[in-house]
Design a protein around this motif. Sequence first.
Motif, PDB file in Angstrom:
ATOM      1  N   ASN A   1       0.944  -1.192   0.010  1.00  0.00           N
ATOM      2  CA  ASN A   1       0.111   0.178  -0.055  1.00  0.00           C
ATOM      3  C   ASN A   1       0.760   1.219  -0.013  1.00  0.00           C
ATOM      4  O   ASN A   1       1.838   1.306   0.988  1.00  0.00           O
ATOM      5  CB  ASN A   1      -0.897  -0.103   1.182  1.00  0.00           C
ATOM      6  N   LEU A   2       0.560   2.071  -1.002  1.00  0.00           N
ATOM      7  CA  LEU A   2       1.361   3.469  -1.092  1.00  0.00           C
ATOM      8  C   LEU A   2       0.332   4.561  -1.308  1.00  0.00           C
ATOM      9  O   LEU A   2      -0.538   4.466  -2.170  1.00  0.00           O
ATOM     10  CB  LEU A   2       2.293   3.444  -1.970  1.00  0.00           C
TER      11      LEU A   2
ATOM     12  N   VAL B   1      -2.230  -0.141  -4.745  1.00  0.00           N
ATOM     13  CA  VAL B   1      -1.797  -1.450  -4.193  1.00  0.00           C
ATOM     14  C   VAL B   1      -0.754  -1.976  -5.124  1.00  0.00           C
ATOM     15  O   VAL B   1      -1.318  -2.054  -6.382  1.00  0.00           O
ATOM     16  CB  VAL B   1      -2.939  -2.286  -4.019  1.00  0.00           C
ATOM     17  N   LYS B   2       0.490  -2.080  -4.867  1.00  0.00           N
ATOM     18  CA  LYS B   2       1.506  -2.499  -5.841  1.00  0.00           C
ATOM     19  C   LYS B   2       1.763  -1.420  -6.766  1.00  0.00           C
ATOM     20  O   LYS B   2       1.644  -0.292  -6.531  1.00  0.00           O
ATOM     21  CB  LYS B   2       1.254  -3.898  -6.238  1.00  0.00           C
ATOM     22  N   GLU B   3       1.453  -1.765  -8.037  1.00  0.00           N
ATOM     23  CA  GLU B   3       1.594  -0.712  -9.214  1.00  0.00           C
ATOM     24  C   GLU B   3       0.111  -0.020  -9.623  1.00  0.00           C
ATOM     25  O   GLU B   3       0.124   0.695 -10.427  1.00  0.00           O
ATOM     26  CB  GLU B   3       2.322  -1.343 -10.416  1.00  0.00           C
TER      27      GLU B   3
ATOM     28  N   GLY C   1       6.468  -0.839 -11.467  1.00  0.00           N
ATOM     29  CA  GLY C   1       7.056  -1.996 -10.818  1.00  0.00           C
ATOM     30  C   GLY C   1       6.544  -2.409  -9.355  1.00  0.00           C
ATOM     31  O   GLY C   1       7.091  -2.970  -8.768  1.00  0.00           O
ATOM     32  N   GLY C   2       5.714  -1.470  -8.803  1.00  0.00           N
ATOM     33  CA  GLY C   2       5.114  -1.613  -7.439  1.00  0.00           C
ATOM     34  C   GLY C   2       6.021  -1.199  -6.224  1.00  0.00           C
ATOM     35  O   GLY C   2       5.934  -1.555  -5.165  1.00  0.00           O
ATOM     36  N   THR C   3       7.244  -0.395  -6.821  1.00  0.00           N
ATOM     37  CA  THR C   3       8.208  -0.152  -5.649  1.00  0.00           C
ATOM     38  C   THR C   3       8.020   1.292  -5.389  1.00  0.00           C
ATOM     39  O   THR C   3       6.916   1.859  -4.795  1.00  0.00           O
ATOM     40  CB  THR C   3       9.660  -0.512  -5.986  1.00  0.00           C
ATOM     41  N   TYR C   4       8.941   2.309  -5.950  1.00  0.00           N
ATOM     42  CA  TYR C   4       8.826   3.530  -5.373  1.00  0.00           C
ATOM     43  C   TYR C   4       7.919   4.377  -6.222  1.00  0.00           C
ATOM     44  O   TYR C   4       7.291   3.633  -7.368  1.00  0.00           O
ATOM     45  CB  TYR C   4      10.158   4.495  -5.803  1.00  0.00           C
TER      46      TYR C   4
ATOM     47  N   GLN D   1       1.458  -2.312   4.990  1.00  0.00           N
ATOM     48  CA  GLN D   1       1.439  -3.650   4.534  1.00  0.00           C
ATOM     49  C   GLN D   1      -0.085  -3.633   3.920  1.00  0.00           C
ATOM     50  O   GLN D   1      -1.203  -3.287   4.531  1.00  0.00           O
ATOM     51  CB  GLN D   1       1.719  -4.479   5.678  1.00  0.00           C
ATOM     52  N   VAL D   2      -0.298  -4.780   3.430  1.00  0.00           N
ATOM     53  CA  VAL D   2      -1.667  -5.089   2.772  1.00  0.00           C
ATOM     54  C   VAL D   2      -2.134  -6.361   3.970  1.00  0.00           C
ATOM     55  O   VAL D   2      -1.285  -7.248   3.990  1.00  0.00           O
ATOM     56  CB  VAL D   2      -1.677  -5.754   1.493  1.00  0.00           C
TER      57      VAL D   2
END
Lengths: 116, 113
Positions: free
Chosen positions: A31-32, A50-52, A71-74, A96-97
């Motif tokens: 989660n971002l 959620v991810k990408e 890519g689901g990171t930054y 976290q999910v």
Amino acid sequence: EAGVTQFPSHSVIEKGQTVTLRCDPISGHDNLYWYRRVMGKEIKFLLHFVKESKQDESGMPNNRFLAERTGGTYSTLKVQPAELEDSGVYFCASSQVGGSGANVLTFGAGSRLTVL
Amino acid sequence: EDKVVQSPLSLVVHEGDTVTLNCSYEVTNFRSLLWYKQEKKAPTFLFMLTSSGIEKKSGRLSSILDKKELFSILNITATQTGDSAIYLCAVFLYIGSARQLTFGSGTQLTVLP
């Protein structure tokens, strides 16, 4: 464990220019979130990955704002072209999910944007 | 519209005093209520409350939630200058698959020596 990292800490640009803010979440946090506080107002939700995948972008103010998380990171948040009212502090948060930890967001220190 | 209201907006006390910060909310799809402390930069997590009447405690800080009356309080006993900060209350909402924190405007606490 490294926290949520945001860059730059402060950016000063002129109206009409472009700015890109970056957020590195805690490793393993799918989660971002992006939030924003403009002067004198409360912190407001912008969007959630959620991810990408963009799970919810209902808080994005208009199409001058573009968020990505390849890519689901930054993640990056681009403002183009910037307007005076975009000035404020942009916070990134991650979690976290799943489980109760999904509701506990860890925030970065914020990127202060000043548009002149 | 979902709303979170904190009071007071600011508070000045002396070291050793006890303070109570208030947070009321009117929201749909309530999931949990969170308290954060913001000193200079990143808001840092204090408590998450999901059930009524169960006090959460950490050192001199404690918090409780009343889901019937839709409010929470954050207590700080024996305040210290290091407690000076903005205290943020936020409600976590689940709207379908969407997840959002709705924040109050914060309470600015200043603890004088």
